[in-house]
Design a protein around this motif. Structure first.
Motif, mmCIF file in Angstrom:
data_model
loop_
_atom_site.group_PDB
_atom_site.id
_atom_site.type_symbol
_atom_site.label_atom_id
_atom_site.label_comp_id
_atom_site.label_asym_id
_atom_site.label_seq_id
_atom_site.Cartn_x
_atom_site.Cartn_y
_atom_site.Cartn_z
ATOM 1 N N ALA A 232 -4.339 -3.289 -10.647
ATOM 2 C CA ALA A 232 -4.040 -1.863 -10.448
ATOM 3 C C ALA A 232 -5.148 -1.203 -9.627
ATOM 4 O O ALA A 232 -4.865 -0.378 -8.743
ATOM 5 N N ILE A 233 -6.387 -1.580 -9.899
ATOM 6 C CA ILE A 233 -7.499 -0.968 -9.154
ATOM 7 C C ILE A 233 -7.503 -1.458 -7.706
ATOM 8 O O ILE A 233 -7.675 -0.666 -6.774
ATOM 9 N N GLU A 234 -7.264 -2.742 -7.534
ATOM 10 C CA GLU A 234 -7.211 -3.272 -6.155
ATOM 11 C C GLU A 234 -6.111 -2.590 -5.357
ATOM 12 O O GLU A 234 -6.301 -2.231 -4.192
ATOM 13 N N LYS A 235 -4.978 -2.387 -5.989
ATOM 14 C CA LYS A 235 -3.852 -1.735 -5.321
ATOM 15 C C LYS A 235 -4.252 -0.308 -4.918
ATOM 16 O O LYS A 235 -3.943 0.140 -3.802
ATOM 17 N N SER A 236 -4.934 0.389 -5.831
ATOM 18 C CA SER A 236 -5.359 1.757 -5.541
ATOM 19 C C SER A 236 -6.315 1.774 -4.348
ATOM 20 O O SER A 236 -6.216 2.647 -3.480
ATOM 21 N N ILE A 237 -7.250 0.812 -4.316
ATOM 22 C CA ILE A 237 -8.222 0.758 -3.215
ATOM 23 C C ILE A 237 -7.495 0.528 -1.887
ATOM 24 O O ILE A 237 -7.779 1.176 -0.883
ATOM 25 N N ARG A 238 -6.524 -0.386 -1.944
ATOM 26 C CA ARG A 238 -5.835 -0.744 -0.706
ATOM 27 C C ARG A 238 -4.968 0.391 -0.173
ATOM 28 O O ARG A 238 -4.873 0.613 1.019
ATOM 29 N N THR B 285 -4.367 5.140 3.292
ATOM 30 C CA THR B 285 -3.094 5.517 3.906
ATOM 31 C C THR B 285 -2.659 6.861 3.322
ATOM 32 O O THR B 285 -3.322 7.395 2.448
ATOM 33 N N ASP B 286 -1.532 7.378 3.791
ATOM 34 C CA ASP B 286 -1.021 8.618 3.209
ATOM 35 C C ASP B 286 0.186 8.359 2.310
ATOM 36 O O ASP B 286 0.909 9.282 1.929
ATOM 37 N N ILE B 287 0.364 7.117 1.992
ATOM 38 C CA ILE B 287 1.534 6.720 1.206
ATOM 39 C C ILE B 287 1.548 7.412 -0.162
ATOM 40 O O ILE B 287 0.510 7.554 -0.808
ATOM 41 N N ASN C 260 -0.336 19.821 4.626
ATOM 42 C CA ASN C 260 -0.490 18.375 4.741
ATOM 43 C C ASN C 260 -1.196 17.859 3.479
ATOM 44 O O ASN C 260 -2.413 17.852 3.398
ATOM 45 N N VAL C 261 -0.371 17.508 2.525
ATOM 46 C CA VAL C 261 -0.919 17.095 1.226
ATOM 47 C C VAL C 261 -0.431 15.698 0.895
ATOM 48 O O VAL C 261 0.713 15.356 1.147
ATOM 49 N N ARG C 262 -1.350 14.913 0.344
ATOM 50 C CA ARG C 262 -0.933 13.597 -0.149
ATOM 51 C C ARG C 262 -0.638 13.723 -1.651
ATOM 52 O O ARG C 262 -1.418 14.316 -2.388
ATOM 53 N N ILE C 263 0.507 13.174 -2.032
ATOM 54 C CA ILE C 263 0.886 13.283 -3.441
ATOM 55 C C ILE C 263 0.683 11.951 -4.158
ATOM 56 O O ILE C 263 1.121 10.900 -3.703
ATOM 57 N N VAL C 264 -0.025 12.039 -5.261
ATOM 58 C CA VAL C 264 -0.043 10.914 -6.204
ATOM 59 C C VAL C 264 0.550 11.467 -7.493
ATOM 60 O O VAL C 264 0.113 12.511 -7.977
ATOM 61 N N ALA C 265 1.572 10.795 -7.992
ATOM 62 C CA ALA C 265 2.210 11.290 -9.217
ATOM 63 C C ALA C 265 2.013 10.267 -10.340
ATOM 64 O O ALA C 265 1.682 9.108 -10.079
ATOM 65 N N ALA C 266 2.168 10.740 -11.556
ATOM 66 C CA ALA C 266 2.074 9.819 -12.693
ATOM 67 C C ALA C 266 3.134 10.168 -13.717
ATOM 68 O O ALA C 266 3.547 11.323 -13.831
ATOM 69 N N ARG D 294 11.040 8.780 -3.048
ATOM 70 C CA ARG D 294 10.056 9.351 -2.130
ATOM 71 C C ARG D 294 8.639 9.278 -2.750
ATOM 72 O O ARG D 294 7.666 8.982 -2.071
ATOM 73 N N LEU D 295 8.576 9.532 -4.056
ATOM 74 C CA LEU D 295 7.276 9.500 -4.746
ATOM 75 C C LEU D 295 6.787 8.077 -4.970
ATOM 76 O O LEU D 295 5.596 7.805 -5.040
ATOM 77 N N ASN D 296 7.754 7.191 -5.101
ATOM 78 C CA ASN D 296 7.478 5.840 -5.563
ATOM 79 C C ASN D 296 7.357 4.835 -4.423
ATOM 80 O O ASN D 296 7.735 3.688 -4.568
ATOM 81 N N THR D 297 6.818 5.268 -3.296
ATOM 82 C CA THR D 297 6.700 4.334 -2.175
ATOM 83 C C THR D 297 5.887 3.128 -2.639
ATOM 84 O O THR D 297 6.234 1.985 -2.381
ATOM 85 N N VAL D 298 4.804 3.419 -3.323
ATOM 86 C CA VAL D 298 4.053 2.337 -3.972
ATOM 87 C C VAL D 298 3.919 2.705 -5.443
ATOM 88 O O VAL D 298 3.525 3.820 -5.779
#
Ligand SMILES: Nc1ncnc2c1ncn2[C@@H]1O[C@H](COP(=O)(O)OP(=O)(O)OP(=O)(O)O)[C@@H](O)[C@H]1O
Ligand SMILES: [Mg+2]
Length: 424
Positions: A23-29, A33-35, A146-152, A173-177
């Motif tokens: 999970a941490i590696e994925k977050s770093i990667r 980006t703006d994903i 121009n905002v990047r969204i991270v949702a939980a 749209r939220l769940n690209t990754v």
């Protein structure tokens, strides 16, 4: 690119489980980006750190990071909080106000508990995500952000979509990754590590020595199902740190801090790490039975002790010979008890036979191992005998507790408790 190890240090994330590292590696990667990222996982698994990592490792790190708890903002005001409002847009809107999308322009917004967003807000959010455009409440002027969204979310979004509580298009749209954090029961090797970290933090906070767990207590801690995950483990550690006088905590003490309901009963340590931590009911019941038995065993030990203390009293010994026979069976007492040497008397008093007692103690230490080869009749008969003994004694004394307790060699209070316990 920063390593997972240094990210963990920087964000005080404890644990080495492969799923956490992933999970941490994925977050770093995904950070540069703006994903859009959706962080999923049960309540208390630590979802809140990941959006912070993503923001801090992105080119947006110098702009604002705003965390919005969508579940905590009343439905009537959430649009205004997120997108702002014009003066007079609604009663009480005495002046115009900018929303988070304006404030965090160039930065990141963390939409926590995104599943709680009202459907009307979901429409506005989808628009800003797709076009970067939004409109203040009570306005007709289109604004850009121009905002990047991270949702939980800790809810099952697919279910929410099926129930028409969440828009499918917004979900995709939220769940690209998606970054999933697994529940604590699936990363058991991190449990003790987390406990030690929290214990040391609380020791510092409350200015007292750090609590430690015995080896057996660690096993118990690691085998819990932890429905509240790391948050629950943290709470338990805080309680123990503050309330326990002894700094070394054994499994019996630890059990006082683990919630009693079945979902929190220690589950079996599964060899199969992928299993979702479900455990058989029978084992849970057996576990409970074993703990009840421990109490019974302690009572019996007390009774034995009282008997032993009175061993010099000849009349007492004679009076209780029948009682001892009843509790521990005839085979052991066929010898003339009164003529036994002191040592032999002690041996007989440590009945029913020592092995059984020792077995039961081991059982309580490691109920599951014991549960495998437990001989049910044997252990139950111990309790049955106690019940029978109490019943007979009460009958003999026409229900009078005082003489019955005297005969049984226990205090009246203990007898009273047993009468209630066994519903006699
Ligand atoms: N790996 C970890 N190391 C140290 N502390 C952690 C870790 N994971 C979680 N925590 C701590 O556990 C607590 C709960 O974590 P957090 O608030 O992130 O949970 P959550 O997944 O957002 O839960 P909810 O869905 O209920 O909001 C926090 O105090 C957090 O600091
Ligand atoms: Mg949270």
């Amino acid at each position: 690119m920063e390593s997972p190890q240094s990210v963990k240090q920087r964000f005080e994330i404890i644990g080495n489980d492969p799923s956490l590292n992933r999970a941490i590696e994925k977050s770093i990667r995904v950070a540069p980006t703006d994903i859009s990222v959706l962080v999923t996982g049960e309540s208390g698994v630590g979802k809140e750190s990941l959006p912070k990592i993503i923001h801090a490792l992105s080119h947006r790190k110098h702009a604002k990071y705003i965390a919005v708890n969508c579940g905590a903002i009343p439905e009537g005001t959430i649009d205004s909080e997120l997108f702002g409002h014009e003066k007079g847009a609604f009663t009480g809107a005495n002046q115009a106000r900018d929303g988070y999308f304006k404030e965090a322009d160039g930065g990141t917004i963390f939409l926590d508990e995104v599943g709680e967003l009202p459907l009307t807000t979901q429409v506005r959010l989808l628009r800003v995500l797709e076009t970067g455009e939004f409109i203040k409440v009570g306005s007709s002027k289109v604004q850009k952000s121009n905002v990047r969204i991270v949702a939980a979310t800790n809810v099952n979004m697919i279910e929410a979509i099926k129930k028409n509580k969440f828009r499918e298009d917004l979900y995709y749209r939220l769940n690209t990754v998606e970054i999933n954090l697994s529940p604590l029961r699936e990363r058991r090797s991190d449990i003790h590590l987390l406990f030690r970290k929290f214990a040391s933090d609380f020791a510092l906070k409350y200015k007292m020595p750090t609590v430690r767990l015995t080896e057996r207590a660690v096993k118990v801690l690691e085998s819990c199902s932890w429905p509240g995950n790391i948050r629950q483990l943290k709470n338990v550690t805080e309680q123990i740190s503050v309330l326990e006088k002894e700094r070394e905590v054994d499994e019996a003490t630890l059990h006082h801090y683990l919630p009693k309901n079945s979902s929190n009963l220690p589950s079996v340590i599964s060899e199969d790490k992928s299993s979702k931590g479900d455990f058989s009911n029978e084992r849970e019941i057996l576990y409970k039975v074993l703990f009840d038995m421990k109490n019974d065993l302690n009572d019996l030990k007390k009774l034995t002790l009282e008997l032993m203390e009175k061993e010099n009293d000849e009349t007492f010994k004679e009076e209780n010979l029948s009682l001892i026979k009843k509790v521990y069976g005839d085979s052991d007492t066929e010898r003339d008890f009164s003529e036994e040497s002191h040592q032999e008397q002690l041996e007989i008093l440590q009945l029913p036979n020592q092995n059984k007692v020792r077995d039961m103690e081991t059982a309580v230490d490691d109920p599951y191992d014991y549960a495998e080869d437990i001989e049910e009749e044997e252990t139950l008969s111990l309790q049955d005998k106690e019940v029978e003994l109490i019943k007979k004694s009460l009958e003999r004394h026409q229900g009078k507790r005082k003489p019955a307790a005297d005969e049984l060699g226990i205090s009246e209070r203990t007898l009273y408790r047993k009468i209630k316990q066994y519903d006699l």
